[in-house]
Design an enzyme around this catalytic site. Structure first.
Site, short mmCIF file in Angstrom:
data_model
loop_
_atom_site.label_atom_id
_atom_site.label_comp_id
_atom_site.label_asym_id
_atom_site.label_seq_id
_atom_site.Cartn_x
_atom_site.Cartn_y
_atom_site.Cartn_z
N GLN A 240 -32.29 12.88 -43.14
CA GLN A 240 -32.83 12.48 -41.85
C GLN A 240 -34.27 12.02 -41.98
O GLN A 240 -35.05 12.61 -42.72
CB GLN A 240 -32.75 13.63 -40.85
CG GLN A 240 -31.33 14.01 -40.47
CD GLN A 240 -30.67 12.98 -39.58
OE1 GLN A 240 -31.33 12.21 -38.88
NE2 GLN A 240 -29.34 12.97 -39.57
N TYR A 271 -17.96 13.82 -43.59
CA TYR A 271 -19.15 12.98 -43.81
C TYR A 271 -20.33 13.92 -44.10
O TYR A 271 -21.41 13.79 -43.53
CB TYR A 271 -19.45 12.08 -42.61
CG TYR A 271 -18.26 11.36 -42.03
CD1 TYR A 271 -17.86 10.12 -42.54
CD2 TYR A 271 -17.54 11.91 -40.97
CE1 TYR A 271 -16.76 9.45 -41.99
CE2 TYR A 271 -16.45 11.25 -40.44
CZ TYR A 271 -16.06 10.01 -40.95
OH TYR A 271 -14.98 9.36 -40.41
N GLU A 295 -17.44 14.13 -48.61
CA GLU A 295 -18.43 13.05 -48.61
C GLU A 295 -18.02 12.00 -49.64
O GLU A 295 -17.56 12.34 -50.74
CB GLU A 295 -19.81 13.64 -48.96
CG GLU A 295 -20.88 12.65 -49.34
CD GLU A 295 -21.20 11.66 -48.23
OE1 GLU A 295 -21.31 10.46 -48.54
OE2 GLU A 295 -21.36 12.09 -47.08
N ASP A 348 -20.09 14.16 -38.89
CA ASP A 348 -21.33 13.40 -38.68
C ASP A 348 -21.12 12.01 -39.27
O ASP A 348 -21.66 11.68 -40.32
CB ASP A 348 -22.49 14.13 -39.35
CG ASP A 348 -23.84 13.46 -39.10
OD1 ASP A 348 -23.89 12.52 -38.28
OD2 ASP A 348 -24.82 13.86 -39.74
N CYS A 375 -24.92 9.28 -34.16
CA CYS A 375 -26.17 8.53 -34.13
C CYS A 375 -26.04 7.25 -33.32
O CYS A 375 -26.98 6.44 -33.30
CB CYS A 375 -26.65 8.22 -35.54
SG CYS A 375 -25.50 7.27 -36.55
#
Length: 417
Positions: A240, A271, A295, A348, A375
């Protein structure tokens, strides 16, 4: 009318993507650098479509009381539109009103795409007391053109703009950027991890393919801190960008699962990156918690395995989430399915969202609780609409202003069967 023509327009609303809404003879005109309630002079830039046009604000005729001098002088409305750098498209608006507008965008997306009128809260980053939303970026990408110019792209353009400052960046990043004068054409990433030292990672382009070359500096393992824990991650890997964002999201997920993690169930982190959110689930369940992080980036998966090693039941697997879920659906036995049904799933996804295939496969596993970290509000709303069709609902959405002075926003939704 043609591009270049001028119109005086009243701004009526905010739209997703950092633009604002006006109308001319019934036609929508999207413009940046405005605020609802203002009257502005707009130079049209695109009139090809019959449904809407686009334009740039060249003068504010009647300013909103929420307008302030732009946080980034280079992007102010007094600068010619073609010379304004991108990345701070709400920087002309008082921070509190920015958050009101972002809340409206999230709420509108939920109404349009999820068919749901849900309460939405907007929260600052955990522990942030800033009143101007500056100095938060610990990761910045600058671009280098063929003439050696280094800087951000102009807004909605691929033309490099040289700037004197980077007010959204931390002081250390801004100082390093001011020294980055020459580099091969491509991109220059500046990264300030938890130790405070800035790494400069060149990403030059190959002239033949226009694809970036990976610099060895991008593979340096650095340590970030979130929620009082250390996480190993590649310097050039995903983390982030706001200095407080990782801790904020880690805590938001912890809040969402605090009463729902059965250590004997099977929990998923999709994710999963380097395990930031899986750690929040595992901490809630204790040392025996069974959680699998999935991932697609093998380097991130490798780090996730290390970051989650203190939990006996934690695993990190490399794979595309859609394919991994498809394999799980076909291979899971009755006992595994029962554990999955009692489990928590955190996802995510990237900006495009999880998508219908992933949502359908996930819903077919019937987990007790799903925590969706998003997001992009439109992608979130589309996926929440699909989840609703499959029997999952959420009572509200928590949004977080982790990108102050830009239109971007993070949101967390907790879904139950």
């Amino acid at each position: 009318m043609q591009p270049g023509d001028l119109l005086d327009l009243d701004i009526t609303a905010v739209a997703h993507g950092g633009v604002f809404v006006a109308r001319h003879e019934g036609r929508v005109v999207f413009v940046p650098d405005a605020i609802p309630g203002e009257r502005v002079r707009v130079r049209l830039t695109d009139t090809r479509k019959t449904s809407f046009w686009r334009g740039d604000v060249v003068e504010v005729l009647d300013a909103s009381p929420h307008r302030r001098p732009h946080i980034w002088a280079a992007a102010d409305v007094t600068v010619p539109p073609e010379d304004r750098p991108g990345g701070a498209d709400l920087g002309h608006i008082e921070l509190g009103h920015q958050r009101e507008l972002k809340t409206a965008v999230v709420r509108d997306a939920l109404q349009r795409f999820a068919r749901a009128d849900l309460p939405v809260t907007m929260e600052p980053p955990l522990g942030d007391d800033s009143d101007d939303g500056a100095g938060w970026r610990t990761r910045v990408s600058l671009h280098v053109d063929a003439d050696g110019r280094v800087g951000p792209f102009a807004a909605r353009s691929h033309r490099v703009i040289e700037v004197e400052d980077l007010p959204l960046a931390t002081a250390a990043i801004a100082a390093a950027a001011s020294r980055a004068r020459t580099a091969a054409p491509g991109r220059l990433d500046l990264v300030q991890p938890g130790d405070g030292r800035v790494r400069v990672i060149p990403r030059p382009e190959k002239p033949s393919s226009r694809r970036s070359v990976i610099d060895p500096a991008a593979r340096e393992t650095v340590v970030e801190v979130a929620g009082g824990r250390e996480f190993r991650v590649d310097a050039g890997g995903f983390w982030q960008v706001h200095r407080l964002a990782a801790t904020t999201l880690h805590q938001a997920v912890a809040d969402a699962v605090t009463d729902a993690v059965d250590p004997d169930a099977w929990h998923l982190d999709l994710y999963g990156g380097v395990g930031l959110l899986a750690a929040a689930v595992a901490r809630a369940g204790g040392p025996q918690t069974r959680v699998t992080s999935v991932e697609s980036d093998p380097r991130a998966t490798e780090h996730a395995g290390e970051n989650l090693s203190e939990w006996i039941g934690a695993r990190a697997e490399t794979g595309r989430v859609d394919r991994w879920l498809g394999g799980l659906e076909g291979a899971a036995g009755a006992a595994q399915r029962e554990r999955l049904q009692r489990g928590v799933v955190v996802l995510d996804p990237p900006r495009a969202g999880a998508g219908r295939e992933v949502v359908e496969r996930l819903a077919a596993l019937q987990p007790e609780r799903i925590v969706y970290v998003a997001c992009d509000p439109v992608a979130l709303a589309r996926d929440l609409g699909t989840f609703a069709d499959l029997g999952y609902t959420t009572p509200s959405v928590r949004a977080f202003d982790l990108f102050p002075n830009s239109h971007h926003v993070e949101a967390v939704a907790v879904l139950t069967r």
